[in-house]
Design a protein around this motif. Structure first.
Motif: not given
Length: 502
Positions: A142-147
């Motif tokens: 999820a963090c990668r997608m938001l980054l």
């Protein structure tokens, strides 16, 4: 030449569809022989949906402050931290579970620190353990997608909002989050629906039995094919619904093209960003550190059965990689609607559901155990096909757009086109896709659990059985060996795919 390529791609797509739909059809036919669902079946269905929804919501909620902190701060080791975020995706599930147990288990590091304070011990087994493990795996995703969403907002927009004193969260961050979070949540929900090793190791019992675990129990212990098929059909229906919602959740991009200035959020409280990044780093790094610390003293004292299991895992991983890459390359080269459907369909069924269908097809013809390793290779290749296709399709399309006309004029076709143009120019994505597939197959604990006898076990299954028998030293050494093999395979393929001139 193009016509032959499209024909070959269509044939490969039809073969992939048959390999997925055949087992699903067998599951559907046997589901009709099942009786009415029992209260235990309904409890497994409800718990599966609840834990997947809770895991997705918690992963996305924690990813927002982590992504914001990483976009606001530049600090030594930031690249290493971003690499750490990507590690859980290729970390074998059973190894991560061992690490989490070492940290949060009854005799883990956390309880060892709580005992002198007189505080009650934590328990990782049950619903809380299943959700904790799923957050460990999916928070980085999820963090990668938001980054990537934050990076897509042009730097000029941040400067303009600051100059005009506009609320930046309302006008810049919230539109991006509204676009990205539904897709991320649905993807994580889908992943948690089909999670088997987590439920097998940390769940169990009436309160924490998922549909995947119910399928395994019905086949392995009860030999109730009708019940297993019924649960598999229910799971496929939920997966298809989640896939449909995920497609509808993809909204149009919210940011216009900029001038290339680096996107960076305005600085926030340093203590808050440092706390978020530090806690996330500990949460992700400590289980891996526990595996290394525990396994380092045992890896050279492993019994021969573990080394033979490791050899089987290497063979399975390499064979699955070869099969998946062959299918993905041919289908990605041809493209088309049929290839898109064939590449997406495996997402509707987990490896355990597909394995259930293969078991139903084989059990009247041949002992399923006799085909344990070939079935594992086939299912792992099918499960990896969607990932490989998504990586390779844009790369091959770009090569054809840039050099396809020149290759046609030079008469490059067939294998010569692959050898002289497509493979050299798409070498990076090809290596990355192969490394990802090899690491995933190396750590898979799914269909092999249905078929394998003691003499056919792979390394993840051997480690799981050692944990179940409380041979924790053997499990620790096997876990470290599995980490080294999975990351080693990924590194070799990915490194080999990089352009040597870069």
């Amino acid at each position: 030449m193009a016509h032959r390529s499209r024909a070959l791609g269509a044939a490969m797509a039809l073969a992939a569809l048959a390999l997925v739909l055949g087992p699903l059809a067998a599951v559907g036919l046997w589901a009709g022989r099942a009786g009415m669902p029992t209260p235990g079946d309904w409890a497994a269905f409800r718990f599966t949906l609840w834990q997947a929804a809770a895991s997705a919501a918690l992963s996305c909620a924690l990813a927002v402050p982590l992504a914001r902190a990483l976009m606001r701060r530049r600090f030594p080791g930031r690249k290493a931290f971003l690499s750490l975020i990507g590690a859980p995706f290729i970390l074998p599930v059973i190894v991560a579970i061992f690490g989490l147990v070492a940290i949060f288990g009854r005799n883990g590091w956390i309880n060892a620190a709580l005992a002198p304070l007189g505080l009650p011990p934590l328990s990782i087994y049950g619903p809380q353990g299943v959700i904790l493990a799923h957050v460990f795996f999916n928070l980085p995703l999820a963090c990668r997608m938001l980054l990537s969403g934050y990076a897509a907002i042009p730097g000029e927009h941040w400067r303009l909002a600051e100059a005009l004193s506009l609320p930046r969260f309302r006008f810049l961050e919230w539109p991006m989050l509204r676009q990205r979070l539904p897709g991320a949540a649905l993807l994580i929900f889908l992943i948690c629906l089909t999670s088997f090793a987590v439920a097998l190791t940390l769940g169990g019992g009436p309160r924490a039995t998922t549909m995947e675990l119910a399928i395994y129990q019905a086949l392995r212990f009860e030999f109730d094919l009708g019940k297993a098929a019924l649960m598999a059909v229910a799971q496929c229906a939920v997966c298809l619904a989640a896939l449909g919602l995920a497609g509808r959740a993809a909204l149009a991009p919210v940011a216009a093209p900029g001038l290339g200035l680096q996107a960076r959020l305005p600085p926030g409280p340093l203590w808050l960003d440092a706390g978020v990044i530090g806690l996330a780093g500990l949460f992700l790094a400590l289980p891996l550190a526990a595996v290394v610390a525990s396994g380092a003293t045992w890896i050279f004292d492993l019994p021969p059965t573990i080394w033979w299991a490791a050899l089987r895992s290497i063979v399975v991983a390499l064979a699955a990689t070869a099969l998946a890459m062959a299918m993905a390359l041919v289908m990605a080269r041809a493209g088309g609607r049929l290839a898109e459907v064939a590449a997406a369909l495996p997402l509707s069924a987990s490896s355990l559901v597909t394995g259930t269908g293969i078991f139903i097809i084989l059990f009247r013809v041949i002992r399923p155990e006799a085909l344990a390793l070939p079935a594992t290779v086939l299912v792992n290749a099918l499960v990896a096909l969607p990932f490989a296709y998504r990586i390779l399709r844009p790369a091959l399309a770009q090569v054809e757009a840039d050099y396809g006309r020149l290759a046609d004029q030079l008469g490059l076709g067939g294998l010569r086109r692959w050898r002289l143009m497509l493979v050299p120019l798409a070498r990076g994505p090809i290596g990355f896709a192969a490394g990802l597939i090899a690491a995933m197959a190396m750590g898979d604990l799914g269909v092999i659990a249905l078929f394998a006898s003691q003499e056919q076990q792979t390394l993840p299954l051997a480690m799981s059985r050692a944990m179940g028998a409380y041979r924790m030293g053997e499990a620790a050494g096997a876990g470290l060996l599995l980490v080294l093999l999975a990351f080693g395979m990924f590194w070799i393929f990915d490194r080999g795919g990089r352009d040597v001139r870069a």
